[in-house]
Design an enzyme around this catalytic site. Sequence first.
Site, PDB file in Angstrom:
ATOM      1  N   LYS A 121      56.917  -1.413  -5.870  1.00  0.00           N
ATOM      2  CA  LYS A 121      57.057  -2.790  -5.405  1.00  0.00           C
ATOM      3  C   LYS A 121      57.700  -2.779  -4.043  1.00  0.00           C
ATOM      4  CE  LYS A 121      57.232  -7.306  -6.335  1.00  0.00           C
ATOM      5  NZ  LYS A 121      56.526  -7.529  -5.077  1.00  0.00           N
ATOM      6  N   ASN A 180      65.191 -16.845   7.714  1.00  0.00           N
ATOM      7  CA  ASN A 180      65.013 -17.257   6.323  1.00  0.00           C
ATOM      8  C   ASN A 180      66.299 -17.029   5.508  1.00  0.00           C
ATOM      9  OD1 ASN A 180      64.489 -16.519   3.454  1.00  0.00           O
ATOM     10  ND2 ASN A 180      62.419 -17.183   3.921  1.00  0.00           N
ATOM     11  N   SER A 183      60.693 -12.155  -7.110  1.00  0.00           N
ATOM     12  CA  SER A 183      59.328 -11.620  -7.022  1.00  0.00           C
ATOM     13  C   SER A 183      58.898 -11.074  -8.389  1.00  0.00           C
ATOM     14  CB  SER A 183      59.257 -10.484  -6.004  1.00  0.00           C
ATOM     15  OG  SER A 183      58.953 -10.984  -4.734  1.00  0.00           O
ATOM     16  N   LYS A 203      56.517   0.289   0.063  1.00  0.00           N
ATOM     17  CA  LYS A 203      56.605  -0.509   1.292  1.00  0.00           C
ATOM     18  C   LYS A 203      55.345  -0.313   2.109  1.00  0.00           C
ATOM     19  CE  LYS A 203      59.627  -3.319   3.121  1.00  0.00           C
ATOM     20  NZ  LYS A 203      60.609  -4.157   2.401  1.00  0.00           N
ATOM     21  N   LYS A 232      66.807  -0.282  -5.077  1.00  0.00           N
ATOM     22  CA  LYS A 232      67.092  -1.710  -5.305  1.00  0.00           C
ATOM     23  C   LYS A 232      66.532  -2.163  -6.656  1.00  0.00           C
ATOM     24  CE  LYS A 232      66.665  -4.170  -1.573  1.00  0.00           C
ATOM     25  NZ  LYS A 232      66.068  -4.979  -0.501  1.00  0.00           N
ATOM     26  N   THR A 259      66.657 -14.661  -1.906  1.00  0.00           N
ATOM     27  CA  THR A 259      67.487 -13.588  -1.341  1.00  0.00           C
ATOM     28  C   THR A 259      68.890 -14.115  -1.075  1.00  0.00           C
ATOM     29  OG1 THR A 259      65.541 -12.582  -0.386  1.00  0.00           O
ATOM     30  CG2 THR A 259      67.654 -11.953   0.581  1.00  0.00           C
TER      31      THR A 259
HETATM   32  P1  NAD Z   1      63.632 -13.736   9.663  1.00  0.00           P
HETATM   33  O1  NAD Z   1      62.686 -13.148  10.657  1.00  0.00           O
HETATM   34  O2  NAD Z   1      63.323 -15.051   9.042  1.00  0.00           O
HETATM   35  O3  NAD Z   1      65.095 -13.869  10.325  1.00  0.00           O
HETATM   36  C1  NAD Z   1      65.695 -12.896  11.107  1.00  0.00           C
HETATM   37  C2  NAD Z   1      66.639 -13.608  12.079  1.00  0.00           C
HETATM   38  O4  NAD Z   1      67.384 -12.623  12.792  1.00  0.00           O
HETATM   39  C3  NAD Z   1      65.927 -14.464  13.135  1.00  0.00           C
HETATM   40  O5  NAD Z   1      66.594 -15.698  13.246  1.00  0.00           O
HETATM   41  C4  NAD Z   1      66.137 -13.660  14.439  1.00  0.00           C
HETATM   42  O6  NAD Z   1      66.217 -14.499  15.585  1.00  0.00           O
HETATM   43  C5  NAD Z   1      67.485 -13.029  14.150  1.00  0.00           C
HETATM   44  N1  NAD Z   1      67.794 -11.897  15.005  1.00  0.00           N
HETATM   45  C6  NAD Z   1      66.978 -10.926  15.479  1.00  0.00           C
HETATM   46  N2  NAD Z   1      67.677 -10.103  16.293  1.00  0.00           N
HETATM   47  C7  NAD Z   1      68.944 -10.561  16.313  1.00  0.00           C
HETATM   48  C8  NAD Z   1      70.135 -10.151  16.981  1.00  0.00           C
HETATM   49  N3  NAD Z   1      70.133  -9.091  17.776  1.00  0.00           N
HETATM   50  N4  NAD Z   1      71.276 -10.853  16.775  1.00  0.00           N
HETATM   51  C9  NAD Z   1      71.279 -11.931  15.968  1.00  0.00           C
HETATM   52  N5  NAD Z   1      70.178 -12.373  15.334  1.00  0.00           N
HETATM   53  C10 NAD Z   1      69.031 -11.688  15.503  1.00  0.00           C
HETATM   54  O7  NAD Z   1      63.805 -12.613   8.547  1.00  0.00           O
HETATM   55  P2  NAD Z   1      64.425 -12.747   7.085  1.00  0.00           P
HETATM   56  O8  NAD Z   1      63.305 -12.859   6.105  1.00  0.00           O
HETATM   57  O9  NAD Z   1      65.520 -13.754   7.054  1.00  0.00           O
HETATM   58  O10 NAD Z   1      65.024 -11.291   6.923  1.00  0.00           O
HETATM   59  C11 NAD Z   1      66.254 -10.919   7.550  1.00  0.00           C
HETATM   60  C12 NAD Z   1      66.724  -9.605   6.967  1.00  0.00           C
HETATM   61  O11 NAD Z   1      66.868  -9.766   5.552  1.00  0.00           O
HETATM   62  C13 NAD Z   1      65.767  -8.414   7.154  1.00  0.00           C
HETATM   63  O12 NAD Z   1      66.545  -7.235   7.271  1.00  0.00           O
HETATM   64  C14 NAD Z   1      64.999  -8.385   5.860  1.00  0.00           C
HETATM   65  O13 NAD Z   1      64.462  -7.093   5.585  1.00  0.00           O
HETATM   66  C15 NAD Z   1      66.113  -8.772   4.897  1.00  0.00           C
HETATM   67  N6  NAD Z   1      65.605  -9.271   3.628  1.00  0.00           N
HETATM   68  C16 NAD Z   1      64.931 -10.439   3.577  1.00  0.00           C
HETATM   69  C17 NAD Z   1      64.436 -10.873   2.346  1.00  0.00           C
HETATM   70  C18 NAD Z   1      63.723 -12.181   2.226  1.00  0.00           C
HETATM   71  O14 NAD Z   1      63.380 -12.545   1.090  1.00  0.00           O
HETATM   72  N7  NAD Z   1      63.520 -12.939   3.290  1.00  0.00           N
HETATM   73  C19 NAD Z   1      64.630 -10.090   1.182  1.00  0.00           C
HETATM   74  C20 NAD Z   1      65.356  -8.896   1.288  1.00  0.00           C
HETATM   75  C21 NAD Z   1      65.840  -8.492   2.517  1.00  0.00           C
END
Ligand code: NAD
Length: 421
Positions: free
Chosen positions: A69, A219, A350, A105, A93, A189
Amino acid sequence: MSDDNLFDRALVRLEEAANHLKIDQDVIEKLKYPRETTKTRLLIRMDDGSRKSFLAWRCRYDDTRGPTKGGIRFHPDSNIEEVETLAFWMTFKCAVMNLPYGGGKGAVRVDPRALSRSELERLSRAYVQAFATTIGPDRDIPAPDVYTNAMIMGWMADEYNQITGSVSPAVITGKPIALGGSLGRNDATARGGFYLVRHLAEELGLEENHTVAIQGFGNAGQYYAALAAADNNKVVAVSDSTGAIHKPDGLDVDKLIAAKTAGRCIADLADALGARAISPDQLLAVEADLLVPAALEDMITRANAGSIRAKVVLELANGPVTPEADTILNDRGVIVLPDILANAGGVTVSYFEWVQNRQGYYWDLEEIHSRLKKTMEREGRAIWTIGRERNVSARSAAYIHALGRLATAIEAHGTQPFFAG
Ligand code: NAD
């Protein structure tokens, strides 16, 4: 930042955890390599009539505990090492949360913002055409990741259905609700991290109305801010890739989310919200009880870890703290709730989506929240207890917890002493 590559650094966690457990060498031999990584090129027709090819990968790291997954990332910097590392983390995880899954992945090396919507759809469908025999509801189940979303998952599920000639919504999660997605996946998350912090608040030394700084207002970051503010906590600083703002008596989170949704950048919002513009690195050093990295990998490093003033770091992002920074934080008594636990709410819901798809019966939001809360609290408590009993960090405890489950499953096929004896 460490000179080692991302995958080597990830493996150090495996070795460390193994030192705490009595496990057969077979377990390490199995878990130190990905089971299978497929690389291909996706050739699609562009809107101007030309053809363009994009590198793509899918890694099935380990499937001892169930089908693999893990999300699919569309990013211009994607590479095999990152895909395999993310698949390794997914393996742990899923084991942390006791989900009946292994880890996987996928990625495409592309800047999706440079594609039209039709090109993006063709690329998404091409991914499934290329990996149609790799993925499957009982084999390998993708989901969204960085720069992929529910609509892309919907296209991918549709392509899979066309290839197989049947409708199998369980082949992919994070779909639009109308196409078999689960209620509660959007904020899962952040909500999982929020339930975890609330459950362990006393042990973490966090008061009911604590202050929060959030790095990355996408997000995960936005949903965390909304949940924290609704629970009477103060969000005092946020950042995105354009900049950061700080307001010690608390930002108006509703206004902030409305402005981001309308396409504004954090850097432009200081005046409108009565806040002070600060640099992204200053965000790490603001006075806040809880720091939530929710952006990308390797954001908290040897160079800036010493400036962090928070008591607790909740890793909503994957791999936001480098190993050197982790040591600095540990030595300074900062508690880090590690990614493989802190952001596991996403994969947990999920899993609920997959279960609902397979049984063809859908749960209401209350049921999803209550199951998520129970799972986060159960595994969070177990990890906290391991940490106390063994006098190790929460990160080490999470790896020990996960490796214990992986080892039990791998050893159930027989161990070296069994076969040699
Ligand atoms: P996203 O793209 O919606 O948000 C990422 C945010 O980080 C954006 O607002 C971007 O502008 C900001 N960003 C990028 N570079 C930056 C910097 N240098 N300083 C400050 N902010 C910065 O992505 P997301 O889905 O929210 O995911 C964020 C993290 O969470 C990732 O590492 C992702 O792998 C992890 N994650 C997300 C989920 C999920 O369900 N969305 C689940 C598990 C892990």
